[in-house]
Design a protein around this motif. Sequence first.
Motif, PDB file in Angstrom:
ATOM      1  N   TRP A  85       0.786   5.310   6.886  1.00  0.00           N
ATOM      2  CA  TRP A  85       2.160   5.125   6.951  1.00  0.00           C
ATOM      3  C   TRP A  85       2.909   4.088   6.397  1.00  0.00           C
ATOM      4  O   TRP A  85       3.914   4.184   5.575  1.00  0.00           O
ATOM      5  N   ILE A  86       2.178   2.761   6.338  1.00  0.00           N
ATOM      6  CA  ILE A  86       2.467   1.602   5.600  1.00  0.00           C
ATOM      7  C   ILE A  86       2.540   1.813   4.330  1.00  0.00           C
ATOM      8  O   ILE A  86       3.505   1.476   3.537  1.00  0.00           O
TER       9      ILE A  86
ATOM     10  N   GLY B 271       5.387   3.826   2.968  1.00  0.00           N
ATOM     11  CA  GLY B 271       6.583   3.308   3.085  1.00  0.00           C
ATOM     12  C   GLY B 271       6.733   2.297   1.666  1.00  0.00           C
ATOM     13  O   GLY B 271       7.699   2.192   1.189  1.00  0.00           O
TER      14      GLY B 271
ATOM     15  N   ILE C 219       7.313   4.338  -1.613  1.00  0.00           N
ATOM     16  CA  ILE C 219       8.677   4.693  -1.251  1.00  0.00           C
ATOM     17  C   ILE C 219       9.453   3.587  -1.654  1.00  0.00           C
ATOM     18  O   ILE C 219      10.452   3.696  -2.667  1.00  0.00           O
ATOM     19  N   ALA C 220       9.380   2.373  -1.357  1.00  0.00           N
ATOM     20  CA  ALA C 220      10.167   1.139  -1.616  1.00  0.00           C
ATOM     21  C   ALA C 220       9.978   0.865  -2.950  1.00  0.00           C
ATOM     22  O   ALA C 220      11.012   0.773  -3.652  1.00  0.00           O
TER      23      ALA C 220
ATOM     24  N   LYS D  91       0.068  -3.346  -0.973  1.00  0.00           N
ATOM     25  CA  LYS D  91      -0.745  -2.263  -0.772  1.00  0.00           C
ATOM     26  C   LYS D  91      -1.974  -2.666  -1.080  1.00  0.00           C
ATOM     27  O   LYS D  91      -3.008  -1.961  -0.523  1.00  0.00           O
TER      28      LYS D  91
END
Lengths: 247, 150
Positions: B41-42, B45, B48-49, B82
Amino acid sequence: MSTHVPAGFKWWSGGKSPYNVSYGKLMMWLFLLSDTFTFGAFLISYGTVRVSHDYWPDPNYVFNAFPFMGHANLPLAFVSLMTFILIMSSVTMVLAVHEGHKRNKYGVQKWLGWTILGGVLFLSCQAWEWTHMITGSSPVLLDGQVQYIGSTITMNPYGPVVQGLTDHGHAVTQTGPVAFGGFFFGITGFHGFHVFSGVLLLVLALVWTRMGRFEKVGHYEMVEKIGLYWHFVDLVWVFVFLCFYLI
Amino acid sequence: MSHQDQHTEHAAVHSHAFESTEITYEHEPAKNTKKIWKTFWILLGLTIAELSLGLSHYAFHIEGGFLLLFIKGAMIILSLMKAVYIVMTFMHLGDELRSFRLTILIPLLLFIWFIAAFLWDGVAYKDLRHKFDRIAPTEQVRPVQPENLN
């Protein structure tokens, strides 16, 4: 997770691996470290050439197509899908490694299967993207005439817009820097080759798991080593995505 | 220190009997897959950012200047985050011994010089182009003739 090691334990006193990793795993890490520098060198040379040009194509204009959507303008949508597929396959890979730790043969098989599917999907997406870029044509002012060309290692249709000139409703551009295609196809191709060899290794791991090879050996470390390679492929994509599609 | 006895109790030498005689101490298997999904999920996220930043300069026609540089810098930082999650959690480098972690990570410091030196070189190349380049005949744009306009 913790290693079951008493405090004050002397790792470097001999008779055991001082890094507490097996030979194969250590060598996989060192290979990946060297491969990091190979990809690093490619991406940095791309950066060198790119900053040496006054003009460079904007990825939002170059990568705006999606399969079966015709000429709809969907910047970065397709590459986002590819990125999502690769992240997802990384998750299924780490789940396979997790099942391997628990010595659950069927769990390993299931998650390896999903990971292979993710890899094949990613490669198919890349094949479509390459085909679209090479065969797709844009109006370009070349030798004083409007010509339709695709993006290859010798041609780049994504140059600055020629003010006031359109052809069948499309803005006509000049040719862009030739190095764009060489770097794009070279680096995504080298990454795609890594994905391809990763898929082959995963298929091998799946066959070996089904044959019960790892149950006989007593551990699933081979799945871990191939997993390291697979995550590395995902890691490289993070930077390919950054350098070609975002910046 | 109170945990010391428990650790010793669990100590188990794991030798790869069929492949070699090298001795390593096994890691305890993770109890569940919570950490893996949290990392997923991180990563989602952060991606998407990154994407919204990448699309923002397109949507708002930011063509250059400090703001564009800021957006690009932010995307680089998000990508590095990431990378840290993938290496530390998915590749389990965070679970390895400190000496092994450093053996893998310290050589990467070379990238600081690598990137700085070669981008510097690219800028020098650009300055040389500005000084000496003549526009190639094929790149010269002819004045637009009225009959070419549709």
